[in-house]
Enzyme design. Sequence first.
Site, PDB file in Angstrom:
ATOM      1  N   LYS A 190       1.004  -1.272  -0.023  1.00  0.00           N
ATOM      2  CA  LYS A 190       0.132  -0.100   0.055  1.00  0.00           C
ATOM      3  C   LYS A 190       0.916   1.361   0.011  1.00  0.00           C
ATOM      4  O   LYS A 190       0.446   2.365  -0.700  1.00  0.00           O
ATOM      5  CB  LYS A 190      -1.034   0.078   1.225  1.00  0.00           C
ATOM      6  N   ASP A 228     -10.108   3.641   2.117  1.00  0.00           N
ATOM      7  CA  ASP A 228     -10.377   3.075   3.548  1.00  0.00           C
ATOM      8  C   ASP A 228     -11.235   4.120   4.360  1.00  0.00           C
ATOM      9  O   ASP A 228     -12.200   3.612   5.052  1.00  0.00           O
ATOM     10  CB  ASP A 228      -8.907   2.939   4.021  1.00  0.00           C
TER      11      ASP A 228
END
Length: 276
Positions: free
Chosen positions: A70, A107
């Site tokens: 990520k 997210d």
Amino acid sequence: MSTQAVPLAGVIGHPVAHSKSPRLHAHWLRVLSIRGHYVPMDVAPADLETVLRTLPKAGFVGANVTIPHKERLLEIADLVTDRAALIGAANTVIFRADGKIHADNTDGYGFIENIRQNAPEWQAATGPAVVLGAGGAARAVIVALREAGVPEIVLCNRTRARADRLKQEFGTRIRVEDWVQAGNVLEEAATVVNTTSLGMVGHPELRVPLDGLRPGAVVSDLVYAPLQTRLLRVAAEMGCVPVDGLGMLIHQAVPGFERWFGMRPVVDAATREALS
Ligand code: NAP
């Protein structure tokens, strides 16, 4: 037979076999009758850039990117959204028609949408939020809470230095308290979020004393295995509004699916059922 290209997407991780994303996207592709596929791809860190540059040539329109890629994705991408840059990690990639790799972090969006769906009365401005944990997930949650208008974030992490670093980065609306104070600070919280891995299968239990929880507080656990954690069970018993982590996992996938496949999927009971 149609000669139109079938859009492909997938999740890139290492390992990736545990990911629930393929089941989630397969469900949405089915209910929306979209001819497309979403596959798991186990890619070693050294191969990430090559794979990302090659996938568009094989018909891929985008991908989710998970642990351990990520942060690295931010360096590889040609375009990075402001929120991904702020969080310091990205989880969603769009392969643009002009060949550029576009990276975003959904997210925080998933976290807030999950609360809005399962605690519709929630008002960010009602009072302080207590965030337990200061890892990668906490960064996305803090950015999202700040953006939603939470007046103060009280941050408790086992390793205090990590929480102090987040305060330095994200500013004055964060107050850091020692991990041992976590139970006490719950008394002032209108919103409580567990972003630690505590309570997850294979990890120790979250042992923070919970008797300070205020009735009516919205209590969200990012852990989704098990679905019903001790935190959420006690929160419900104390008259709080519990919000589980599966909803966040589902909601964070919506923007990517919509960009890749052209239709916005609905998050409903059948979606959750598809992942159980
Ligand atoms: P991470 O960066 O590794 O951070 C882990 C956090 O847990 C740190 O704050 C760490 O504290 C704390 N922790 C670990 N063991 C602990 C212990 N024994 N006692 C006290 N604190 C402990 O992981 P992450 O990526 O932020 O993920 C955290 C959790 O969120 C995972 O369970 C993950 O599955 C979940 N998550 C869920 C979603 C969703 O969509 N629902 C999305 C993202 C993440 P130290 O700093 O002291 O080590």
